[in-house]
Design a protein around this motif. Structure first.
Motif, PDB file in Angstrom:
ATOM      1  N   ILE A   1       0.834  -1.207   0.000  1.00  0.00           N
ATOM      2  CA  ILE A   1       0.000   0.000   0.000  1.00  0.00           C
ATOM      3  C   ILE A   1       0.870   1.258   0.000  1.00  0.00           C
ATOM      4  N   LEU A   2       0.564   2.161  -0.906  1.00  0.00           N
ATOM      5  CA  LEU A   2       1.194   3.482  -0.911  1.00  0.00           C
ATOM      6  C   LEU A   2       0.142   4.519  -0.550  1.00  0.00           C
ATOM      7  N   LEU A   3       0.403   5.284   0.488  1.00  0.00           N
ATOM      8  CA  LEU A   3      -0.492   6.352   0.914  1.00  0.00           C
ATOM      9  C   LEU A   3       0.140   7.688   0.541  1.00  0.00           C
ATOM     10  N   VAL A   4      -0.618   8.505  -0.177  1.00  0.00           N
ATOM     11  CA  VAL A   4      -0.108   9.773  -0.704  1.00  0.00           C
ATOM     12  C   VAL A   4      -0.806  10.937  -0.003  1.00  0.00           C
ATOM     13  N   GLY A   5      -0.057  12.013   0.242  1.00  0.00           N
ATOM     14  CA  GLY A   5      -0.664  13.214   0.810  1.00  0.00           C
ATOM     15  C   GLY A   5      -1.137  13.034   2.242  1.00  0.00           C
ATOM     16  N   GLU A   6      -0.405  12.263   3.028  1.00  0.00           N
ATOM     17  CA  GLU A   6      -0.772  12.088   4.433  1.00  0.00           C
ATOM     18  C   GLU A   6      -0.636  13.424   5.166  1.00  0.00           C
ATOM     19  N   GLY A   7      -1.564  13.692   6.059  1.00  0.00           N
ATOM     20  CA  GLY A   7      -1.487  14.896   6.892  1.00  0.00           C
ATOM     21  C   GLY A   7      -0.670  14.616   8.129  1.00  0.00           C
ATOM     22  N   ASP A   8      -1.347  14.193   9.198  1.00  0.00           N
ATOM     23  CA  ASP A   8      -0.629  13.860  10.437  1.00  0.00           C
ATOM     24  C   ASP A   8      -0.324  12.369  10.523  1.00  0.00           C
ATOM     25  N   PHE A   9      -0.459  11.665   9.400  1.00  0.00           N
ATOM     26  CA  PHE A   9      -0.176  10.232   9.285  1.00  0.00           C
ATOM     27  C   PHE A   9      -1.143   9.388  10.121  1.00  0.00           C
ATOM     28  N   SER A  10      -2.300   9.935  10.447  1.00  0.00           N
ATOM     29  CA  SER A  10      -3.256   9.168  11.252  1.00  0.00           C
ATOM     30  C   SER A  10      -3.974   8.107  10.421  1.00  0.00           C
ATOM     31  N   PHE A  11      -4.141   8.327   9.108  1.00  0.00           N
ATOM     32  CA  PHE A  11      -4.763   7.283   8.282  1.00  0.00           C
ATOM     33  C   PHE A  11      -3.827   6.084   8.175  1.00  0.00           C
ATOM     34  N   ALA A  12      -2.554   6.358   7.952  1.00  0.00           N
ATOM     35  CA  ALA A  12      -1.571   5.270   7.885  1.00  0.00           C
ATOM     36  C   ALA A  12      -1.537   4.494   9.197  1.00  0.00           C
ATOM     37  N   LEU A  13      -1.584   5.212  10.311  1.00  0.00           N
ATOM     38  CA  LEU A  13      -1.543   4.551  11.615  1.00  0.00           C
ATOM     39  C   LEU A  13      -2.808   3.739  11.851  1.00  0.00           C
ATOM     40  N   SER A  14      -3.938   4.215  11.357  1.00  0.00           N
ATOM     41  CA  SER A  14      -5.181   3.466  11.495  1.00  0.00           C
ATOM     42  C   SER A  14      -5.071   2.104  10.813  1.00  0.00           C
ATOM     43  N   LEU A  15      -4.537   2.095   9.582  1.00  0.00           N
ATOM     44  CA  LEU A  15      -4.371   0.822   8.867  1.00  0.00           C
ATOM     45  C   LEU A  15      -3.348  -0.071   9.564  1.00  0.00           C
ATOM     46  N   ALA A  16      -2.204   0.499   9.901  1.00  0.00           N
ATOM     47  CA  ALA A  16      -1.147  -0.296  10.531  1.00  0.00           C
ATOM     48  C   ALA A  16      -1.604  -0.882  11.867  1.00  0.00           C
ATOM     49  N   SER A  17      -2.372  -0.109  12.614  1.00  0.00           N
ATOM     50  CA  SER A  17      -2.885  -0.606  13.900  1.00  0.00           C
ATOM     51  C   SER A  17      -3.865  -1.741  13.677  1.00  0.00           C
ATOM     52  N   SER A  18      -4.706  -1.614  12.656  1.00  0.00           N
ATOM     53  CA  SER A  18      -5.663  -2.683  12.346  1.00  0.00           C
ATOM     54  C   SER A  18      -4.941  -3.952  11.910  1.00  0.00           C
TER      55      SER A  18
ATOM     56  N   ALA B   1       2.798  14.407  -5.066  1.00  0.00           N
ATOM     57  CA  ALA B   1       1.892  13.497  -5.772  1.00  0.00           C
ATOM     58  C   ALA B   1       1.993  13.662  -7.284  1.00  0.00           C
ATOM     59  N   ARG B   2       2.415  14.834  -7.748  1.00  0.00           N
ATOM     60  CA  ARG B   2       2.484  15.115  -9.179  1.00  0.00           C
ATOM     61  C   ARG B   2       3.706  14.503  -9.846  1.00  0.00           C
ATOM     62  N   THR B   3       4.724  14.154  -9.049  1.00  0.00           N
ATOM     63  CA  THR B   3       5.965  13.618  -9.617  1.00  0.00           C
ATOM     64  C   THR B   3       6.483  12.415  -8.833  1.00  0.00           C
ATOM     65  N   MET B   4       5.624  11.748  -8.078  1.00  0.00           N
ATOM     66  CA  MET B   4       6.071  10.725  -7.137  1.00  0.00           C
ATOM     67  C   MET B   4       6.740   9.537  -7.823  1.00  0.00           C
TER      68      MET B   4
ATOM     69  N   PHE C   1      -2.861  10.846 -11.004  1.00  0.00           N
ATOM     70  CA  PHE C   1      -3.300   9.666 -11.753  1.00  0.00           C
ATOM     71  C   PHE C   1      -2.244   9.231 -12.763  1.00  0.00           C
ATOM     72  N   LYS C   2      -1.633  10.208 -13.420  1.00  0.00           N
ATOM     73  CA  LYS C   2      -0.603   9.907 -14.416  1.00  0.00           C
ATOM     74  C   LYS C   2       0.529   9.114 -13.777  1.00  0.00           C
ATOM     75  N   ASN C   3       0.948   9.517 -12.574  1.00  0.00           N
ATOM     76  CA  ASN C   3       2.008   8.809 -11.866  1.00  0.00           C
ATOM     77  C   ASN C   3       1.540   7.469 -11.323  1.00  0.00           C
ATOM     78  N   ALA C   4       0.390   7.482 -10.664  1.00  0.00           N
ATOM     79  CA  ALA C   4      -0.116   6.266 -10.010  1.00  0.00           C
ATOM     80  C   ALA C   4      -0.364   5.142 -11.012  1.00  0.00           C
ATOM     81  N   SER C   5      -0.837   5.483 -12.210  1.00  0.00           N
ATOM     82  CA  SER C   5      -1.143   4.454 -13.208  1.00  0.00           C
ATOM     83  C   SER C   5       0.099   3.682 -13.631  1.00  0.00           C
ATOM     84  N   ARG C   6       1.259   4.270 -13.416  1.00  0.00           N
ATOM     85  CA  ARG C   6       2.517   3.615 -13.788  1.00  0.00           C
ATOM     86  C   ARG C   6       3.180   2.922 -12.600  1.00  0.00           C
TER      87      ARG C   6
END
Length: 349
Positions: free
Chosen positions: A36-53, A98-101, A145-150
């Protein structure tokens, strides 16, 4: 004997640990087995939610456009979140745009099962219903999208959670995805309670750490379009593209009741469709469906630019510009063909 017994017990513990690691755990749309790649994380709480689960973050790469110092300064709980993510084995990346990741040193060789961008936003640069602001948001999402599709594995998915009410529906998420040959798999309601501990953040301005109202929002799931029909059905030539607005214009009542305004069409055409004339360089090497989307976007940009001085401007003036654009395009095609013929002739082909 004690050494043998101890070794045996160690093997049992290792096997149990391996079984725990291999156990698949789901958190809504995401599996602990997904890369999983998470892009544009703020305080990384979404990433922590998944990792904790998942009870592990080893398959999670969480990224932010900000540096580490900026992240912990912006969000009061960010340090705690990233420290916990590190303990769970997640990879944390900073300064990822996100535009050049795809070009990022830690990502350019990676492929993922899920690439997730929750509530993309180009920043608070004006009213959200302003056309210029909408275009900035669209450009951000389009480049993502251009980056993610690749960066997808064969059965991978790109997920974008997004508000669906006006003016956010004007971003046309599906249309932007189609420009990168991504097809909508499904669109499901986004519920923040599905991700315990996740706190959505503004991420910009003096109130970066404050949440924003979600309202009605959905998670759009996209997959790579492999259907030839879905690609070729959108492959129109320039003449067909130009005919669409021409046909719409002909439906307007009393369109030719008065003669069209006199303008220097060539100079005005280059001003209105400046990006169109540069699209060949900006889309070099892209698939056909991406090229179509770019041309279509340039025509829409041109219309907005034409109408900007006066929203009451007559459509027949724009039709004249489209006709001039098509004439210039044909002349450019002939010129390029002649150049190729001359080159072949000099080479003796």
């Amino acid at each position: 004997m004690e050494e043998i017994a101890g070794s045996y017990q160690h093997c049992i513990l290792m096997n149990r640990s391996t079984q725990v690691m291999k156990e698949e755990i789901w958190a809504k749309h995401y599996s602990s087995n997904h890369q999983i790649l998470l892009v544009g994380e703020g305080d990384f709480s979404f990433a922590l939610s998944l990792a904790s689960s998942f009870r592990s973050g080893v398959n999670i790469v969480a990224s932010s456009i900000d540096s580490y110092d900026v992240v912990v300064r912006k969000y009061k709980k960010a340090k705690r979140n990233v420290d916990r993510l590190s303990q769970l084995g997640a990879q944390l990346l900073y300064g990822v745009d996100a535009r050049t990741m795809k070009l990022h040193i830690d990502l350019h060789m990676r492929k993922f099962d899920r690439i997730v961008y929750n509530f993309p936003h180009a920043g608070f640069l004006g009213k959200e219903n302003n056309q210029g602001v909408i275009m900035l948001h669209r450009n951000l999402v389009c480049s993502f999208f251009k980056n993610a599709s690749r960066m997808l594995r064969p059965d991978g998915e790109v997920h974008v959670s997004h508000k669906t009410k006006f003016p956010f529906n004007c971003w046309n998420i599906e249309q932007l995805a189609s420009q990168s040959c991504l097809a909508l798999l499904e669109c499901v309601k986004f519920k923040i309670k599905d991700y315990p501990g996740y706190k959505n953040k503004r991420g910009d301005g003096s109130r970066s750490d404050a949440p924003f109202p979600l309202g009605k929002c959905c998670t759009f799931k996209f997959v790579l379009s492999t259907s030839k029909k879905s690609t070729t059905s959108h492959h129109l030539n320039h003449q067909e593209l130009l005919q669409v607005p021409l046909q719409r214009a002909n439906l307007q009542p009393n369109l030719h009741a008065n003669p069209p305004p006199v303008i220097d069409t060539t100079a005005e055409c280059f001003r209105i469709f400046a990006e169109y004339f540069d699209h060949a360089r900006s889309t070099k090497g892209q698939p056909d469906c991406y090229l179509l989307g770019r041309v279509s976007d340039h025509l829409k940009f041109g219309f907005e630019r034409y109408m900007a001085p006066d929203r009451g401007r007559r459509l027949d003036g724009y039709v004249n510009l489209l006709e001039e654009l098509w004439s210039l395009s044909k002349r450019r095609i002939v010129f390029l063909e002649n150049q190729l013929l001359e080159t072949d002739h000099r080479r003796g082909l």
